[in-house]
Design an enzyme around this catalytic site. Structure first.
Site, PDB file in Angstrom:
ATOM      1  N   LYS A   1      36.569  81.384  75.555  1.00  0.00           N
ATOM      2  CA  LYS A   1      36.139  82.760  75.303  1.00  0.00           C
ATOM      3  C   LYS A   1      35.031  82.777  74.255  1.00  0.00           C
ATOM      4  O   LYS A   1      35.176  82.233  73.167  1.00  0.00           O
ATOM      5  CB  LYS A   1      37.316  83.615  74.824  1.00  0.00           C
ATOM      6  CG  LYS A   1      38.347  83.887  75.906  1.00  0.00           C
ATOM      7  CD  LYS A   1      39.509  84.724  75.395  1.00  0.00           C
ATOM      8  CE  LYS A   1      39.159  86.191  75.364  1.00  0.00           C
ATOM      9  NZ  LYS A   1      40.369  87.019  75.074  1.00  0.00           N
ATOM     10  N   ILE A   2      33.935  83.433  74.614  1.00  0.00           N
ATOM     11  CA  ILE A   2      32.780  83.576  73.739  1.00  0.00           C
ATOM     12  C   ILE A   2      32.431  85.059  73.671  1.00  0.00           C
ATOM     13  O   ILE A   2      32.323  85.716  74.713  1.00  0.00           O
ATOM     14  CB  ILE A   2      31.574  82.771  74.276  1.00  0.00           C
ATOM     15  CG1 ILE A   2      31.902  81.277  74.300  1.00  0.00           C
ATOM     16  CG2 ILE A   2      30.322  83.043  73.444  1.00  0.00           C
ATOM     17  CD1 ILE A   2      30.815  80.407  74.917  1.00  0.00           C
TER      18      ILE A   2
END
Length: 374
Positions: free
Chosen positions: A141-142
């Site tokens: 997750k970014i």
């Protein structure tokens, strides 16, 4: 077959927005897979803070790790615990990943929220976590910040699946969709395969209404001349915003740019509806599930919302219904100066801050369990 299974028939994947060691060990995730057709899991710093920061479920693993790594920094100790949970969830979901040929069956692990505005550090962290988990069905997750977009492109180009988080605005979504495509195009230039690279764009919903509804209520209370018009869009802006994002997604899939990648086996970057638990008790508790059901999308639900939909949700192709009405809601929001752009920008900053605060609390709780701690 229950109501959650009905979502699959509508083309929408059901993911769980929750991770906890006791839940995994007791077979809770497997039960959801078997009975409700669950195909994915998301985590974030707030979820891990609740799981690790309280109780003793992680103490035994932490003790063993500390004996082998007596001088390990707190961040390493956290990552060890998180990666154990993510690996467990990935193994549970692996049969789905294999059956669907890498199109689903993913579990997400977030980069440190401290890095939200640092592109290079985010790229390095994504690679590190990907290597640590070492499972093909993990997504890193970014956040969809300005600094996050080039990190997303680089991470996809490196062959790492990405869950883009903290998206609120259509323009931000377009930016990260472009980043995903840029990453795929770079892989094509390098002669690398792209058919098993996956990404979702996590579009947050309820927080938008929570902030806009508060502004509406204040203006109505103060006797605003547009009180009726304001009340008419209360609780509708977030859904309209999400529907417009999906319309853009459908149009983008028709472009020559995307079709060139699709011909090489590229998977679309699915929209994932996040923050789908209602914040206003006057709203139906399944509001952000019932109204956002569409093909090739994901809804990640906290357990309470999942229970509610299982009990009394309605599965119908609502995401593509009433599009003109959605456009009208957004036009009214602009006319009434509800400042949707400002709200979404504020929410990104608040989201990063909230995750960083949860991370602070989480690391503090783990540090307090360190053998050398006073």
């Amino acid at each position: 077959m229950g109501k959650l299974n009905d979502l699959e028939a509508q083309g929408q994947a059901v993911w769980l927005d929750f991770v906890d060691r006791k839940f995994l060990a007791a077979g809770g995730l497997q039960k959801l897979v078997d009975e409700d057709g669950l195909t994915g899991v998301t985590s974030n710093p707030s979820i891990f803070e609740k799981a690790m920061g309280h109780g003793d479920a992680y103490d035994e693993s932490l003790k063993a790790y500390d004996q082998a790594h007596p001088d390990a920094p707190t961040m390493d100790r956290y990552e060890h615990l998180a990666v154990e949970d993510i690996k467990h969830a990935a193994d549970t979901l692996r049969p789905i990943y294999d059956r669907l040929d890498a199109k689903d069956g993913y579990v997400s692990l977030e980069v440190s929220p401290y890095l939200a505005d640092d592109t290079d550090a985010t790229i390095a962290e994504a690679q590190k976590l990907w290597t640590m988990v070492d499972k093909p069905n993990v997504m890193i997750k970014i956040p969809g910040t300005l600094a996050g977009a080039p990190a997303i492109a680089a991470t996809i180009a490196a062959g790492i699946n990405v869950n883009v988080t903290l998206l609120f605005a259509l323009e931000a979504y377009k930016r990260v969709a472009d980043a995903y495509v840029m990453g795929l195009e770079e892989r094509v230039r390098q002669g690398q395969p792209i058919d098993r690279i996956a990404s979702v764009a996590s579009f947050f919903v309820s927080r938008i209404d929570a902030m806009i509804d508060k502004a509406i209520d204040e203006r109505v209370k103060d006797g605003d001349a547009e009180a009726d018009a304001l009340k008419a869009v209360r609780g509708k802006v977030a859904i309209a915003n999400a529907k417009m994002a999906y319309q853009w997604y459908l149009d983008f899939l028709k472009t020559d740019r995307w079709q060139a990648l699709a011909a090489k086996g590229a998977q679309p970057q699915r929209l994932l509806w996040a923050s789908t638990g209602t914040k206003d008790p006057s709203y139906p508790d399944t509001l952000y599930i019932d109204t956002l059901i569409g093909r090739d999308t994901v809804n990640t639900m906290p357990p309470k919302t999942m229970d509610a939909f299982r009990d009394h949700g309605t599965a119908a192709p609502t995401l593509t219904q009433d599009i003109d009405a959605a456009r009208h809601v957004l036009a009214e929001a602009e006319r009434l100066d509800l400042q949707l752009d400002g709200v979404t920008e504020t929410l990104v900053g608040e989201g990063v801050t909230a995750f960083a605060k949860a991370f602070d609390d989480l690391l503090g709780a783990i540090a307090a369990k360190q053998p050398t701690a006073a």
